[in-house]
Scaffold this motif. Structure first.
Motif, PDB file in Angstrom:
ATOM      1  N   GLY A 113     -14.626   7.528 -31.616  1.00 35.90           N
ATOM      2  CA  GLY A 113     -14.603   6.335 -30.759  1.00 35.90           C
ATOM      3  C   GLY A 113     -15.199   5.160 -31.504  1.00 35.90           C
ATOM      4  O   GLY A 113     -16.047   5.313 -32.383  1.00 35.90           O
ATOM      5  N   ALA A 114     -14.730   3.962 -31.176  1.00 31.85           N
ATOM      6  CA  ALA A 114     -15.214   2.775 -31.873  1.00 31.85           C
ATOM      7  C   ALA A 114     -14.831   1.531 -31.091  1.00 31.85           C
ATOM      8  O   ALA A 114     -13.980   1.576 -30.202  1.00 31.85           O
ATOM      9  CB  ALA A 114     -14.634   2.707 -33.286  1.00 31.85           C
ATOM     10  N   LYS A 115     -15.476   0.437 -31.429  1.00 32.20           N
ATOM     11  CA  LYS A 115     -15.076  -0.871 -30.923  1.00 32.20           C
ATOM     12  C   LYS A 115     -14.420  -1.615 -32.083  1.00 32.20           C
ATOM     13  O   LYS A 115     -15.018  -1.779 -33.143  1.00 32.20           O
ATOM     14  CB  LYS A 115     -16.277  -1.645 -30.391  1.00 32.20           C
ATOM     15  CG  LYS A 115     -16.839  -1.068 -29.097  1.00 32.20           C
ATOM     16  CD  LYS A 115     -17.983  -1.925 -28.563  1.00 32.20           C
ATOM     17  CE  LYS A 115     -18.499  -1.360 -27.242  1.00 32.20           C
ATOM     18  NZ  LYS A 115     -19.615  -2.174 -26.690  1.00 32.20           N
ATOM     19  N   ILE A 116     -13.183  -2.057 -31.867  1.00 33.81           N
ATOM     20  CA  ILE A 116     -12.439  -2.724 -32.922  1.00 33.81           C
ATOM     21  C   ILE A 116     -12.054  -4.125 -32.471  1.00 33.81           C
ATOM     22  O   ILE A 116     -11.960  -4.394 -31.267  1.00 33.81           O
ATOM     23  CB  ILE A 116     -11.176  -1.933 -33.321  1.00 33.81           C
ATOM     24  CG1 ILE A 116     -10.225  -1.801 -32.116  1.00 33.81           C
ATOM     25  CG2 ILE A 116     -11.551  -0.561 -33.873  1.00 33.81           C
ATOM     26  CD1 ILE A 116      -8.888  -1.161 -32.455  1.00 33.81           C
TER      27      ILE A 116
ATOM     28  N   VAL B 212      -6.320   2.528 -37.176  1.00 39.89           N
ATOM     29  CA  VAL B 212      -7.719   2.937 -37.038  1.00 39.89           C
ATOM     30  C   VAL B 212      -7.954   4.116 -37.978  1.00 39.89           C
ATOM     31  O   VAL B 212      -7.031   4.867 -38.300  1.00 39.89           O
ATOM     32  CB  VAL B 212      -8.081   3.329 -35.586  1.00 39.89           C
ATOM     33  CG1 VAL B 212      -7.933   2.147 -34.645  1.00 39.89           C
ATOM     34  CG2 VAL B 212      -7.248   4.501 -35.108  1.00 39.89           C
ATOM     35  N   SER B 213      -9.179   4.257 -38.400  1.00 36.64           N
ATOM     36  CA  SER B 213      -9.515   5.345 -39.318  1.00 36.64           C
ATOM     37  C   SER B 213      -9.694   6.652 -38.543  1.00 36.64           C
ATOM     38  O   SER B 213      -9.800   6.659 -37.310  1.00 36.64           O
ATOM     39  CB  SER B 213     -10.792   5.011 -40.075  1.00 36.64           C
ATOM     40  OG  SER B 213     -11.897   4.975 -39.173  1.00 36.64           O
TER      41      SER B 213
ATOM     42  N   VAL C 293     -11.977   1.832 -28.487  1.00 39.42           N
ATOM     43  CA  VAL C 293     -11.121   2.992 -28.771  1.00 39.42           C
ATOM     44  C   VAL C 293     -11.888   4.227 -28.317  1.00 39.42           C
ATOM     45  O   VAL C 293     -12.935   4.552 -28.878  1.00 39.42           O
ATOM     46  CB  VAL C 293     -10.792   3.086 -30.271  1.00 39.42           C
ATOM     47  CG1 VAL C 293      -9.944   4.318 -30.552  1.00 39.42           C
ATOM     48  CG2 VAL C 293     -10.076   1.825 -30.747  1.00 39.42           C
ATOM     49  N   PRO C 294     -11.401   4.925 -27.292  1.00 37.88           N
ATOM     50  CA  PRO C 294     -12.134   6.107 -26.802  1.00 37.88           C
ATOM     51  C   PRO C 294     -12.185   7.211 -27.843  1.00 37.88           C
ATOM     52  O   PRO C 294     -11.277   7.353 -28.678  1.00 37.88           O
ATOM     53  CB  PRO C 294     -11.312   6.540 -25.579  1.00 37.88           C
ATOM     54  CG  PRO C 294     -10.494   5.345 -25.202  1.00 37.88           C
ATOM     55  CD  PRO C 294     -10.215   4.628 -26.482  1.00 37.88           C
TER      56      PRO C 294
ATOM     57  N   GLY D 130      -0.535   7.002 -31.801  1.00 36.94           N
ATOM     58  CA  GLY D 130       0.531   6.782 -30.818  1.00 36.94           C
ATOM     59  C   GLY D 130       0.010   6.413 -29.449  1.00 36.94           C
ATOM     60  O   GLY D 130       0.793   6.037 -28.577  1.00 36.94           O
ATOM     61  N   ALA D 131      -1.307   6.518 -29.251  1.00 40.00           N
ATOM     62  CA  ALA D 131      -1.888   6.112 -27.974  1.00 40.00           C
ATOM     63  C   ALA D 131      -1.728   4.596 -27.799  1.00 40.00           C
ATOM     64  O   ALA D 131      -1.627   3.848 -28.775  1.00 40.00           O
ATOM     65  CB  ALA D 131      -3.364   6.493 -27.913  1.00 40.00           C
ATOM     66  N   VAL D 132      -1.681   4.158 -26.553  1.00 42.77           N
ATOM     67  CA  VAL D 132      -1.491   2.743 -26.247  1.00 42.77           C
ATOM     68  C   VAL D 132      -2.675   2.255 -25.418  1.00 42.77           C
ATOM     69  O   VAL D 132      -2.976   2.815 -24.360  1.00 42.77           O
ATOM     70  CB  VAL D 132      -0.176   2.493 -25.485  1.00 42.77           C
ATOM     71  CG1 VAL D 132      -0.023   1.007 -25.156  1.00 42.77           C
ATOM     72  CG2 VAL D 132       1.022   2.989 -26.293  1.00 42.77           C
TER      73      VAL D 132
END
Length: 200
Positions: A115-118, A107-108, A132-133, A139-141
């Motif tokens: 935050g984004a929707k991917i 992710v960028s 993506v919050p 490293g977040a899962v």
């Protein structure tokens, strides 16, 4: 007192002992996708074609035992078994973690910060949209339920490992934008407390 003892001898009959046939061993290599979905492999054993059905979710190194598919028994004994060791070839994107499937998704910096929707591809070819919050760290899962390994007993999840990507080269405009961001953030130290914690 001497007595004569008389024995009646019958013709001795051969004793036929039945024995189970020897087990046979083989190996089969399948793709990561086929291992998860289940597949049928065909192999040649002792000049004979043998089809083996692999259950969904078979693991690398797992051994599948087929009763009665080994060498024939002797004197009426049962046939042996066929034991097939499974080798699963690695996938370029997915890995297996127990009953879960893992994928690393870049992710960028703006996506992670704001935050984004991917869109994330699933192993069966479908696409799932994941949120993506804001403030997500590298490293977040993230977890998508019931999109992992499906077996007769349970279904695992899809684990998405977030990797925040840093551009290798920046234009002057991008550098200026990051400089303005750094100035706006002020003196916030991302390593605050690290040295103290390292002394414990």
């Amino acid at each position: 007192d001497h007595r004569d003892l008389h024995f009646s001898l019958h013709d001795a009959l051969p004793i036929c002992v039945s024995h189970k046939g020897r087990d046979r061993h083989a190996s089969a290599t399948v793709s990561f996708r086929d291992a998860l979905s289940g597949t049928e492999v065909s192999m040649t054993i002792d000049s004979k074609r043998q089809k083996v059905r692999l259950p969904a979710g078979v693991k690398d190194g797992q051994r599948i035992r087929l009763r009665g598919k080994g060498m024939p028994g002797s004197n009426g004994g049962p046939a042996g078994d066929l034991e097939v060791t499974i080798h699963v070839t690695p996938h370029p994107v997915y890995t297996r973690d127990g009953d879960d499937v893992r994928i690393t998704v870049p992710v960028s910096i703006p996506e992670a910060a704001l935050g984004a929707k991917i869109q994330v591809p699933l192993i069966d070819g479908r696409i799932v949209t994941v949120k993506v919050p804001a403030g997500t760290q590298s490293g977040a899962v993230l977890r998508v339920r019931n999109e992992g390994v499906r077996t007769a007993k349970k279904t695992g999840d899809l684990l998405i490992d977030i990797a925040v990507t840093i551009p290798k080269s920046l234009s002057k405009e991008q550098k200026d934008a990051l400089t303005r961001l750094a100035n706006a953030l002020g003196d916030a130290d991302p390593r605050h407390g690290l040295a103290e914690s390292a002394k414990e």
